[in-house]
Scaffold this motif. Structure first.
Motif, PDB file in Angstrom:
ATOM      1  N   GLU A 208       0.832  -1.199   0.000  1.00  0.00           N
ATOM      2  CA  GLU A 208       0.000   0.000   0.000  1.00  0.00           C
ATOM      3  C   GLU A 208       0.873   1.258   0.000  1.00  0.00           C
ATOM      4  O   GLU A 208       2.050   1.214   0.356  1.00  0.00           O
ATOM      5  CB  GLU A 208      -0.887   0.022   1.263  1.00  0.00           C
ATOM      6  CG  GLU A 208      -1.690  -1.240   1.506  1.00  0.00           C
ATOM      7  CD  GLU A 208      -2.796  -1.440   0.485  1.00  0.00           C
ATOM      8  OE1 GLU A 208      -3.166  -0.463  -0.208  1.00  0.00           O
ATOM      9  OE2 GLU A 208      -3.280  -2.579   0.385  1.00  0.00           O
ATOM     10  N   ARG A 209       0.251   2.358  -0.369  1.00  0.00           N
ATOM     11  CA  ARG A 209       0.931   3.650  -0.259  1.00  0.00           C
ATOM     12  C   ARG A 209       1.423   3.853   1.181  1.00  0.00           C
ATOM     13  O   ARG A 209       0.706   3.547   2.137  1.00  0.00           O
ATOM     14  CB  ARG A 209      -0.042   4.796  -0.550  1.00  0.00           C
ATOM     15  CG  ARG A 209      -0.353   5.002  -2.008  1.00  0.00           C
ATOM     16  CD  ARG A 209      -1.281   6.216  -2.134  1.00  0.00           C
ATOM     17  NE  ARG A 209      -1.799   6.326  -3.486  1.00  0.00           N
ATOM     18  CZ  ARG A 209      -2.846   5.658  -3.952  1.00  0.00           C
ATOM     19  NH1 ARG A 209      -3.497   4.825  -3.172  1.00  0.00           N
ATOM     20  NH2 ARG A 209      -3.239   5.821  -5.199  1.00  0.00           N
ATOM     21  N   GLY A 210       2.635   4.390   1.296  1.00  0.00           N
ATOM     22  CA  GLY A 210       3.188   4.668   2.610  1.00  0.00           C
ATOM     23  C   GLY A 210       4.025   3.531   3.162  1.00  0.00           C
ATOM     24  O   GLY A 210       4.699   3.695   4.178  1.00  0.00           O
ATOM     25  N   GLN A 211       3.979   2.355   2.510  1.00  0.00           N
ATOM     26  CA  GLN A 211       4.790   1.228   2.961  1.00  0.00           C
ATOM     27  C   GLN A 211       6.112   1.186   2.192  1.00  0.00           C
ATOM     28  O   GLN A 211       6.226   1.734   1.097  1.00  0.00           O
ATOM     29  CB  GLN A 211       4.030  -0.093   2.770  1.00  0.00           C
ATOM     30  CG  GLN A 211       2.791  -0.198   3.669  1.00  0.00           C
ATOM     31  CD  GLN A 211       2.091  -1.541   3.544  1.00  0.00           C
ATOM     32  OE1 GLN A 211       1.896  -2.060   2.451  1.00  0.00           O
ATOM     33  NE2 GLN A 211       1.703  -2.110   4.682  1.00  0.00           N
ATOM     34  N   THR A 212       7.096   0.517   2.780  1.00  0.00           N
ATOM     35  CA  THR A 212       8.402   0.374   2.151  1.00  0.00           C
ATOM     36  C   THR A 212       8.717  -1.102   1.968  1.00  0.00           C
ATOM     37  O   THR A 212       8.612  -1.881   2.916  1.00  0.00           O
ATOM     38  CB  THR A 212       9.497   1.052   2.999  1.00  0.00           C
ATOM     39  OG1 THR A 212       9.238   2.466   3.028  1.00  0.00           O
ATOM     40  CG2 THR A 212      10.887   0.818   2.403  1.00  0.00           C
ATOM     41  N   VAL A 213       9.078  -1.463   0.748  1.00  0.00           N
ATOM     42  CA  VAL A 213       9.374  -2.849   0.392  1.00  0.00           C
ATOM     43  C   VAL A 213      10.890  -3.010   0.303  1.00  0.00           C
ATOM     44  O   VAL A 213      11.580  -2.167  -0.276  1.00  0.00           O
ATOM     45  CB  VAL A 213       8.746  -3.219  -0.963  1.00  0.00           C
ATOM     46  CG1 VAL A 213       8.904  -4.709  -1.240  1.00  0.00           C
ATOM     47  CG2 VAL A 213       7.289  -2.823  -1.006  1.00  0.00           C
ATOM     48  N   ARG A 214      11.378  -4.109   0.879  1.00  0.00           N
ATOM     49  CA  ARG A 214      12.807  -4.363   0.835  1.00  0.00           C
ATOM     50  C   ARG A 214      13.075  -5.788   0.361  1.00  0.00           C
ATOM     51  O   ARG A 214      12.490  -6.739   0.878  1.00  0.00           O
ATOM     52  CB  ARG A 214      13.407  -4.165   2.234  1.00  0.00           C
ATOM     53  CG  ARG A 214      14.890  -4.517   2.303  1.00  0.00           C
ATOM     54  CD  ARG A 214      15.419  -4.370   3.728  1.00  0.00           C
ATOM     55  NE  ARG A 214      16.776  -4.893   3.794  1.00  0.00           N
ATOM     56  CZ  ARG A 214      17.831  -4.221   4.265  1.00  0.00           C
ATOM     57  NH1 ARG A 214      17.670  -3.005   4.746  1.00  0.00           N
ATOM     58  NH2 ARG A 214      19.020  -4.775   4.278  1.00  0.00           N
TER      59      ARG A 214
END
Ligand code: MN
Length: 228
Positions: A208-214
């Motif tokens: 979702e918007r506002g999340q960070t994927v690593r």
């Protein structure tokens, strides 16, 4: 040479250990290359030869750069993948010679508008707009084979806001990097600068918007993508 409009800037990736960059020609992707992921999408992993799709070269998104949440979707998915970068190309490359063409490896994320892909599958339409949208090809810095060797095994994992969502091992690929290169080169001529996304392990899901994927792959740097 004169152009009637300004030519687009070439796509490229940073390379670990140097300021020189790797120029990107084409972005190829292989589908359903981990058995558990094939099963989670409702397919039998045992019976399907590798199949390919592509993204535009200018869909690249560098490590640390934000992904603007794309339009026309409510189901943006992450897919952690090993990315192979070719330093030389060819047609009908043999399995035995295939790894000689690999210049380096990187951690990648094959962002997907899953809802658009589901409609395309149902209607027998192309996947292009489900897979090849702007900024859809996140890719970290390339690690040269000359420095780090080939990657046949090692943990591949993805987290969202620090919570692990995908985990697998490169050794679980249904089709190895060498087999992928051999198969793809039987269909198109591969050339220096081509990237190949090699498929994702199980656990794909929405971000979702506002999340960070690593994305983390053993032996490679991480790939961090904030979704805004
Ligand atoms: Mn993928």
């Amino acid at each position: 040479m004169d152009f009637v409009i300004p030519p687009p800037a070439p796509s490229s990736l940073p390379v670990t250990g140097t300021t020189a960059r790797f120029p990107v020609r084409r972005i190829w992707c292989v589908g359903r290359n981990y058995a558990e992921h094939a099963r989670e999408l409702g397919h039998d992993p045992e019976r399907e030869p590798p199949f390919f799709f592509s993204k535009p070269a200018d869909a690249l998104l560098a490590d640390g750069k934000s992904l603007p949440y794309p339009p026309q979707t409510g189901d943006l998915h992450f897919e952690a993948e090993l990315v192979v970068a070719l330093g030389t190309g060819g047609k009908d490359i043999s399995h035995e010679a295939a790894l000689d063409h690999v210049w380096g490896y990187a951690a990648g994320n094959d962002f997907t508008r899953r809802d658009l892909q589901a409609v395309a599958k149902k209607l027998g339409r192309p996947w292009d707009l489900a897979k090849g949208f702007d900024f859809s090809a996140a890719c970290g810095a390339l690690s040269p084979v000359a420095a780090s060797g080939h990657l046949a095994q090692g943990r591949i994992a993805l987290s969202v806001d620090g919570v692990q969502r995908q985990e697998g091992d490169l050794s679980e690929m249904i089709w190895s990097v060498a087999e992928i290169i051999a198969a793809l080169s039987a269909s198109v001529e591969l050339k220096p600068g081509d990237l190949i996304y090699t498929g994702t392990p199980a656990g794909v899901g929405a971000v979702e918007r506002g999340q960070t994927v690593r994305v983390d792959i053993l032996g490679l740097g991480s790939l961090v993508t904030p979704v805004i």
